[in-house]
Motif scaffolding. Structure first.
Motif, PDB file in Angstrom:
ATOM      1  N   VAL A 265       3.704  -3.656   1.441  1.00  0.00           N
ATOM      2  CA  VAL A 265       2.414  -3.487   0.773  1.00  0.00           C
ATOM      3  C   VAL A 265       2.038  -2.018   0.722  1.00  0.00           C
ATOM      4  O   VAL A 265       1.615  -1.500  -0.317  1.00  0.00           O
ATOM      5  N   LEU A 266       2.212  -1.312   1.828  1.00  0.00           N
ATOM      6  CA  LEU A 266       1.882   0.115   1.867  1.00  0.00           C
ATOM      7  C   LEU A 266       2.770   0.903   0.900  1.00  0.00           C
ATOM      8  O   LEU A 266       2.306   1.807   0.197  1.00  0.00           O
ATOM      9  N   ASP A 267       4.046   0.560   0.851  1.00  0.00           N
ATOM     10  CA  ASP A 267       4.964   1.242  -0.076  1.00  0.00           C
ATOM     11  C   ASP A 267       4.516   1.069  -1.525  1.00  0.00           C
ATOM     12  O   ASP A 267       4.587   2.011  -2.331  1.00  0.00           O
ATOM     13  N   LYS A 268       4.060  -0.136  -1.867  1.00  0.00           N
ATOM     14  CA  LYS A 268       3.631  -0.378  -3.246  1.00  0.00           C
ATOM     15  C   LYS A 268       2.311   0.330  -3.547  1.00  0.00           C
ATOM     16  O   LYS A 268       2.098   0.806  -4.670  1.00  0.00           O
ATOM     17  N   LEU A 269       1.432   0.420  -2.563  1.00  0.00           N
ATOM     18  CA  LEU A 269       0.194   1.169  -2.753  1.00  0.00           C
ATOM     19  C   LEU A 269       0.478   2.641  -3.042  1.00  0.00           C
ATOM     20  O   LEU A 269      -0.269   3.301  -3.757  1.00  0.00           O
ATOM     21  N   LEU A 270       1.581   3.143  -2.506  1.00  0.00           N
ATOM     22  CA  LEU A 270       1.905   4.567  -2.573  1.00  0.00           C
ATOM     23  C   LEU A 270       2.832   4.945  -3.728  1.00  0.00           C
ATOM     24  O   LEU A 270       3.269   6.094  -3.810  1.00  0.00           O
ATOM     25  N   GLN A 271       3.124   4.002  -4.609  1.00  0.00           N
ATOM     26  CA  GLN A 271       4.000   4.304  -5.738  1.00  0.00           C
ATOM     27  C   GLN A 271       3.406   5.411  -6.604  1.00  0.00           C
ATOM     28  O   GLN A 271       2.217   5.432  -6.901  1.00  0.00           O
ATOM     29  N   GLN A 272       4.261   6.350  -7.012  1.00  0.00           N
ATOM     30  CA  GLN A 272       3.797   7.465  -7.840  1.00  0.00           C
ATOM     31  C   GLN A 272       3.420   7.000  -9.248  1.00  0.00           C
ATOM     32  O   GLN A 272       2.458   7.476  -9.833  1.00  0.00           O
ATOM     33  N   GLY A 273       4.195   6.072  -9.778  1.00  0.00           N
ATOM     34  CA  GLY A 273       3.895   5.534 -11.102  1.00  0.00           C
ATOM     35  C   GLY A 273       2.780   4.511 -11.024  1.00  0.00           C
ATOM     36  O   GLY A 273       2.855   3.552 -10.248  1.00  0.00           O
ATOM     37  N   THR A 274       1.754   4.684 -11.836  1.00  0.00           N
ATOM     38  CA  THR A 274       0.580   3.807 -11.773  1.00  0.00           C
ATOM     39  C   THR A 274       0.945   2.346 -12.021  1.00  0.00           C
ATOM     40  O   THR A 274       0.432   1.442 -11.360  1.00  0.00           O
ATOM     41  N   LYS A 275       1.830   2.082 -12.978  1.00  0.00           N
ATOM     42  CA  LYS A 275       2.182   0.713 -13.323  1.00  0.00           C
ATOM     43  C   LYS A 275       3.022   0.040 -12.242  1.00  0.00           C
ATOM     44  O   LYS A 275       3.123  -1.191 -12.214  1.00  0.00           O
ATOM     45  N   LYS A 276       3.641   0.827 -11.374  1.00  0.00           N
ATOM     46  CA  LYS A 276       4.447   0.261 -10.289  1.00  0.00           C
ATOM     47  C   LYS A 276       3.585  -0.087  -9.072  1.00  0.00           C
ATOM     48  O   LYS A 276       4.043  -0.723  -8.136  1.00  0.00           O
ATOM     49  N   ARG A 277       2.343   0.329  -9.118  1.00  0.00           N
ATOM     50  CA  ARG A 277       1.415   0.173  -8.007  1.00  0.00           C
ATOM     51  C   ARG A 277       0.622  -1.124  -8.157  1.00  0.00           C
ATOM     52  O   ARG A 277       0.604  -1.733  -9.217  1.00  0.00           O
ATOM     53  N   PHE A 278      -0.053  -1.548  -7.091  1.00  0.00           N
ATOM     54  CA  PHE A 278      -1.038  -2.617  -7.223  1.00  0.00           C
ATOM     55  C   PHE A 278      -2.118  -2.150  -8.185  1.00  0.00           C
ATOM     56  O   PHE A 278      -2.542  -0.991  -8.162  1.00  0.00           O
ATOM     57  N   GLN A 279      -2.599  -3.047  -9.027  1.00  0.00           N
ATOM     58  CA  GLN A 279      -3.620  -2.697 -10.008  1.00  0.00           C
ATOM     59  C   GLN A 279      -5.027  -3.068  -9.560  1.00  0.00           C
ATOM     60  O   GLN A 279      -6.003  -2.469  -9.998  1.00  0.00           O
ATOM     61  N   THR A 280      -5.127  -4.085  -8.711  1.00  0.00           N
ATOM     62  CA  THR A 280      -6.441  -4.543  -8.260  1.00  0.00           C
ATOM     63  C   THR A 280      -6.419  -4.811  -6.762  1.00  0.00           C
ATOM     64  O   THR A 280      -5.360  -5.044  -6.165  1.00  0.00           O
ATOM     65  N   ALA A 281      -7.616  -4.820  -6.179  1.00  0.00           N
ATOM     66  CA  ALA A 281      -7.742  -5.145  -4.758  1.00  0.00           C
ATOM     67  C   ALA A 281      -7.287  -6.572  -4.486  1.00  0.00           C
ATOM     68  O   ALA A 281      -6.713  -6.871  -3.438  1.00  0.00           O
ATOM     69  N   GLN A 282      -7.528  -7.466  -5.442  1.00  0.00           N
ATOM     70  CA  GLN A 282      -7.112  -8.864  -5.275  1.00  0.00           C
ATOM     71  C   GLN A 282      -5.601  -8.966  -5.110  1.00  0.00           C
ATOM     72  O   GLN A 282      -5.103  -9.738  -4.284  1.00  0.00           O
ATOM     73  N   GLU A 283      -4.851  -8.186  -5.884  1.00  0.00           N
ATOM     74  CA  GLU A 283      -3.389  -8.209  -5.775  1.00  0.00           C
ATOM     75  C   GLU A 283      -2.945  -7.805  -4.368  1.00  0.00           C
ATOM     76  O   GLU A 283      -1.997  -8.380  -3.828  1.00  0.00           O
ATOM     77  N   VAL A 284      -3.615  -6.833  -3.796  1.00  0.00           N
ATOM     78  CA  VAL A 284      -3.247  -6.389  -2.446  1.00  0.00           C
ATOM     79  C   VAL A 284      -3.560  -7.479  -1.434  1.00  0.00           C
ATOM     80  O   VAL A 284      -2.753  -7.781  -0.553  1.00  0.00           O
ATOM     81  N   LEU A 285      -4.723  -8.093  -1.578  1.00  0.00           N
ATOM     82  CA  LEU A 285      -5.110  -9.167  -0.664  1.00  0.00           C
ATOM     83  C   LEU A 285      -4.123 -10.328  -0.733  1.00  0.00           C
ATOM     84  O   LEU A 285      -3.746 -10.916   0.287  1.00  0.00           O
ATOM     85  N   GLU A 286      -3.706 -10.652  -1.952  1.00  0.00           N
ATOM     86  CA  GLU A 286      -2.762 -11.754  -2.114  1.00  0.00           C
ATOM     87  C   GLU A 286      -1.404 -11.403  -1.518  1.00  0.00           C
ATOM     88  O   GLU A 286      -0.734 -12.250  -0.920  1.00  0.00           O
ATOM     89  N   ALA A 287      -1.013 -10.146  -1.667  1.00  0.00           N
ATOM     90  CA  ALA A 287       0.267  -9.717  -1.098  1.00  0.00           C
ATOM     91  C   ALA A 287       0.233  -9.781   0.423  1.00  0.00           C
ATOM     92  O   ALA A 287       1.231 -10.070   1.080  1.00  0.00           O
TER      93      ALA A 287
END
Length: 321
Positions: A265-287
């Motif tokens: 989850v932390l790795d995906k939050l830190l993606q340099q490319g915006t589209k590769k990152r979580f887009q919403t807080a809900q997505e992070v919570l679900e992950a």
């Protein structure tokens, strides 16, 4: 004691004094708010602990005084706009148990002031300095408690633009995390997002697109990710990023154990490319398989449109990861 608000004086007076005994400045703002002591100072001004003398219990509050250090007419004007913007953003957000409430905004003695709710507690930078690197459990609790707050803000729609440990306070009364300092917050309208704006944020925590003046909701999630790895490692963000490889190397500095799910989850939050990152807080919570409303929460969460992640109980998270 009563703190003089004149930037050239700052004399301490007795609590019942009406005018500063040194410079003669009026000590009460709008005949109501009395500053007690300086809490801090930043690029835009000073923050004071104060009391509201109009209320019988004289509760604590916070006075923010606009006192920019920026030089030049353009910088001064921008600083004034940001200070006023913080008051507007707090007003628009309304009441939320994890965002300081705005009480007043006014001009006195040719200086701008805003008065807001006082949150007793330490910010996470202070907690890190005192207690050392955060454990996996503390990071999970932080994400579970703060992500719904970000979701609430994003639905307004606002982008905070300055998520960092100094702007997250652990409230002493209930250990809830409170998000503060909305001076950099930006309205996320479709028109605003299409226009390149002023680069605002704290070095090390700013997402790449925000550094180019084009923040998105995912920019706040990136900054939250950087905050988490800083707290996990007790290392500054600049030390956790390999410039030659263009990648985060935070795992090299871990002294605590974390599970694979949290790491991913932390790795995906830190993606340099915006589209590769979580887009919403809900997505992070679900992950993370977190529910939006923890059982331990003493008061109902605001009515925000987030779905529970598979009905998983907050307190079962560590067993599930």
């Amino acid at each position: 004691m009563s703190q003089c608000l004149n930037p050239d004086c700052l004399q301490l007076n007795s609590k019942t004094t009406i005018f500063c005994q040194k410079c003669g400045s009026k000590l009460l703002l709008t005949d109501r708010y009395r500053a007690l002591k300086i809490l801090g100072q930043g690029g835009f001004g000073r923050t004071f602990l104060a009391v509201d003398e109009h209320k019988p219990s004289q509760p604590y509050c916070v006075i923010k005084q606009f006192l920019p250090q920026a030089q030049g007419t353009n910088n001064q004007q921008k600083a004034e706009e940001l200070f006023q913007q913080e008051a507007i953003q707090l007003e628009q957000l309304g009441k939320h148990q994890q965002i300081p409430e705005l009480f007043a905004y006014f001009i006195q003695d040719h200086r701008q002031y805003l008065v807001q709710e006082y949150i007793e507690g330490e910010n996470l930078a202070q907690e890190l300095a005192q207690s050392g690197a955060f454990s996996e459990t503390k990071i999970i609790n932080l994400l579970g408690d703060l992500l719904p707050v970000l979701a609430f803000i994003h639905q307004k729609p606002l982008i905070h633009r300055d998520i960092k440990p100094e702007n997250i306070i652990r409230r002493k009364s209930d250990n809830k995390f409170v998000l503060v300092d909305f001076g950099a917050a930006k309205a996320a309208t479709r028109t605003a997002l299409a226009v390149t704006g002023t680069v605002i944020g704290s070095a090390g925590y700013v997402a790449p697109e925000q550094a180019l003046g084009k923040p998105t909701f995912a920019s706040d999630l990136y900054s939250l990710g950087v905050t988490c790895i800083h707290l996990l490692t007790n290392k500054e963000p600049f030390d956790l990023f390999d410039v030659s490889e263009g990648d985060w190397v935070w795992r090299d500095y871990l002294t605590v154990k974390i599970n694979n799910t949290l790491g991913q989850v932390l790795d995906k939050l830190l993606q340099q490319g915006t589209k590769k990152r979580f887009q919403t807080a809900q997505e992070v919570l679900e992950a993370l398989q977190l529910t939006v409303k923890p059982i331990s929460s003493p008061t109902p969460q605001p009515n925000i449109e987030l779905k529970s992640a598979k009905g998983v109980n907050y307190h079962q998270l560590e067993q599930l990861l």
